[in-house]
Scaffold this motif. Sequence first.
Motif, PDB file in Angstrom:
ATOM      1  N   ALA A 176       0.816  -1.210   0.000  1.00 19.45           N
ATOM      2  CA  ALA A 176       0.000   0.000   0.000  1.00 19.45           C
ATOM      3  C   ALA A 176       0.852   1.262   0.000  1.00 19.45           C
ATOM      4  O   ALA A 176       0.462   2.272  -0.555  1.00 19.45           O
ATOM      5  CB  ALA A 176      -0.929   0.006   1.219  1.00 19.45           C
ATOM      6  N   VAL A 177       2.041   1.217   0.618  1.00 22.87           N
ATOM      7  CA  VAL A 177       2.882   2.401   0.679  1.00 22.87           C
ATOM      8  C   VAL A 177       3.938   2.403  -0.419  1.00 22.87           C
ATOM      9  O   VAL A 177       4.831   3.217  -0.422  1.00 22.87           O
ATOM     10  CB  VAL A 177       3.558   2.546   2.073  1.00 22.87           C
ATOM     11  CG1 VAL A 177       2.535   2.745   3.142  1.00 22.87           C
ATOM     12  CG2 VAL A 177       4.470   1.384   2.383  1.00 22.87           C
ATOM     13  N   GLY A 178       3.854   1.460  -1.351  1.00 21.27           N
ATOM     14  CA  GLY A 178       4.764   1.465  -2.494  1.00 21.27           C
ATOM     15  C   GLY A 178       6.118   0.890  -2.190  1.00 21.27           C
ATOM     16  O   GLY A 178       7.089   1.235  -2.833  1.00 21.27           O
ATOM     17  N   GLY A 179       6.236  -0.006  -1.226  1.00 21.96           N
ATOM     18  CA  GLY A 179       7.507  -0.622  -0.880  1.00 21.96           C
ATOM     19  C   GLY A 179       7.911  -1.673  -1.899  1.00 21.96           C
ATOM     20  O   GLY A 179       7.309  -1.812  -2.949  1.00 21.96           O
ATOM     21  N   LEU A 180       8.920  -2.455  -1.559  1.00 24.20           N
ATOM     22  CA  LEU A 180       9.444  -3.433  -2.493  1.00 24.20           C
ATOM     23  C   LEU A 180       8.543  -4.642  -2.672  1.00 24.20           C
ATOM     24  O   LEU A 180       8.527  -5.232  -3.726  1.00 24.20           O
ATOM     25  CB  LEU A 180      10.822  -3.914  -2.020  1.00 24.20           C
ATOM     26  CG  LEU A 180      11.963  -2.959  -2.263  1.00 24.20           C
ATOM     27  CD1 LEU A 180      13.229  -3.524  -1.681  1.00 24.20           C
ATOM     28  CD2 LEU A 180      12.151  -2.672  -3.721  1.00 24.20           C
ATOM     29  N   LEU A 181       7.822  -5.050  -1.645  1.00 19.64           N
ATOM     30  CA  LEU A 181       6.984  -6.233  -1.798  1.00 19.64           C
ATOM     31  C   LEU A 181       5.748  -5.901  -2.604  1.00 19.64           C
ATOM     32  O   LEU A 181       5.167  -4.847  -2.464  1.00 19.64           O
ATOM     33  CB  LEU A 181       6.551  -6.775  -0.433  1.00 19.64           C
ATOM     34  CG  LEU A 181       7.633  -7.455   0.371  1.00 19.64           C
ATOM     35  CD1 LEU A 181       7.067  -7.909   1.691  1.00 19.64           C
ATOM     36  CD2 LEU A 181       8.205  -8.631  -0.380  1.00 19.64           C
ATOM     37  N   SER A 182       5.322  -6.832  -3.425  1.00 20.27           N
ATOM     38  CA  SER A 182       4.135  -6.634  -4.228  1.00 20.27           C
ATOM     39  C   SER A 182       3.431  -7.955  -4.420  1.00 20.27           C
ATOM     40  O   SER A 182       4.063  -8.971  -4.638  1.00 20.27           O
ATOM     41  CB  SER A 182       4.524  -6.063  -5.591  1.00 20.27           C
ATOM     42  OG  SER A 182       3.427  -6.080  -6.449  1.00 20.27           O
TER      43      SER A 182
ATOM     44  N   ARG B  76      12.167   2.524 -10.303  1.00 24.36           N
ATOM     45  CA  ARG B  76      13.245   2.820  -9.346  1.00 24.36           C
ATOM     46  C   ARG B  76      13.736   1.565  -8.638  1.00 24.36           C
ATOM     47  O   ARG B  76      14.939   1.368  -8.473  1.00 24.36           O
ATOM     48  CB  ARG B  76      12.761   3.843  -8.324  1.00 24.36           C
ATOM     49  CG  ARG B  76      13.847   4.307  -7.383  1.00 24.36           C
ATOM     50  CD  ARG B  76      13.344   5.462  -6.513  1.00 24.36           C
ATOM     51  NE  ARG B  76      14.406   6.138  -5.847  1.00 24.36           N
ATOM     52  CZ  ARG B  76      14.924   5.759  -4.680  1.00 24.36           C
ATOM     53  NH1 ARG B  76      14.476   4.699  -4.079  1.00 24.36           N
ATOM     54  NH2 ARG B  76      15.894   6.447  -4.138  1.00 24.36           N
ATOM     55  N   GLN B  77      12.819   0.703  -8.210  1.00 18.94           N
ATOM     56  CA  GLN B  77      13.194  -0.531  -7.531  1.00 18.94           C
ATOM     57  C   GLN B  77      13.997  -1.441  -8.456  1.00 18.94           C
ATOM     58  O   GLN B  77      15.001  -2.022  -8.052  1.00 18.94           O
ATOM     59  CB  GLN B  77      11.950  -1.273  -7.035  1.00 18.94           C
ATOM     60  CG  GLN B  77      11.232  -0.547  -5.922  1.00 18.94           C
ATOM     61  CD  GLN B  77       9.822  -1.065  -5.731  1.00 18.94           C
ATOM     62  OE1 GLN B  77       9.308  -1.861  -6.521  1.00 18.94           O
ATOM     63  NE2 GLN B  77       9.169  -0.601  -4.681  1.00 18.94           N
ATOM     64  N   ARG B  78      13.561  -1.548  -9.716  1.00 19.99           N
ATOM     65  CA  ARG B  78      14.293  -2.377 -10.679  1.00 19.99           C
ATOM     66  C   ARG B  78      15.648  -1.768 -10.999  1.00 19.99           C
ATOM     67  O   ARG B  78      16.637  -2.471 -11.175  1.00 19.99           O
ATOM     68  CB  ARG B  78      13.470  -2.569 -11.955  1.00 19.99           C
ATOM     69  CG  ARG B  78      12.232  -3.416 -11.730  1.00 19.99           C
ATOM     70  CD  ARG B  78      11.551  -3.804 -13.033  1.00 19.99           C
ATOM     71  NE  ARG B  78      11.424  -2.746 -14.013  1.00 19.99           N
ATOM     72  CZ  ARG B  78      10.362  -1.992 -14.186  1.00 19.99           C
ATOM     73  NH1 ARG B  78       9.306  -2.146 -13.429  1.00 19.99           N
ATOM     74  NH2 ARG B  78      10.343  -1.066 -15.119  1.00 19.99           N
ATOM     75  N   LEU B  79      15.707  -0.445 -11.086  1.00 20.07           N
ATOM     76  CA  LEU B  79      16.959   0.237 -11.382  1.00 20.07           C
ATOM     77  C   LEU B  79      17.998  -0.003 -10.286  1.00 20.07           C
ATOM     78  O   LEU B  79      19.150  -0.309 -10.564  1.00 20.07           O
ATOM     79  CB  LEU B  79      16.706   1.741 -11.550  1.00 20.07           C
ATOM     80  CG  LEU B  79      17.920   2.605 -11.874  1.00 20.07           C
ATOM     81  CD1 LEU B  79      18.453   2.267 -13.256  1.00 20.07           C
ATOM     82  CD2 LEU B  79      17.544   4.077 -11.803  1.00 20.07           C
TER      83      LEU B  79
END
Length: 145
Positions: A15-21, A51-54
């Motif tokens: 919900a807060v846009g962290g790494l887990l999805s 950004r996470q993938r980068l």
Amino acid sequence: MHLSHHRLSHRRQAAVGGLLSSDLCRERQHGPACAGIDPKGLRLLVARTFRQRLLGLHAHSRLPWHSGLCIRPCKAIHTAGLGYAIDVVFLDRRLRVLKRIDRLPPWRMAICLKAACVVELPAGYCAAHPDIERLIRDALCGGRV
């Protein structure tokens, strides 16, 4: 952020846009509860935003033994500037292993054009776990694909 200090719940972090999805599982209609962490086995962070993938593993210190990073979508990775070797597993959309590279050293690239995602693990993890495909599937979707 260190993987060992990662303590947010699956739903809260998504919900807060962290790494887990949970999107990877949700696409297969398994619901939001199957996102990224299996308390009995492999723990995977899932990088889905640009950004996470980068940043990839460059945003983390060395991986703890039962931890890894799943990058989705991804067809190629590099270890430039990483400082340690990793195991790399390329997967298709059904989470089947397409290609596995053990102990990819720093300053190298790995590519699999048919891949939907890639899992980066500590060096030697795949060799120590012949059932790596099941472990990855369990970590991402509780074994349901």
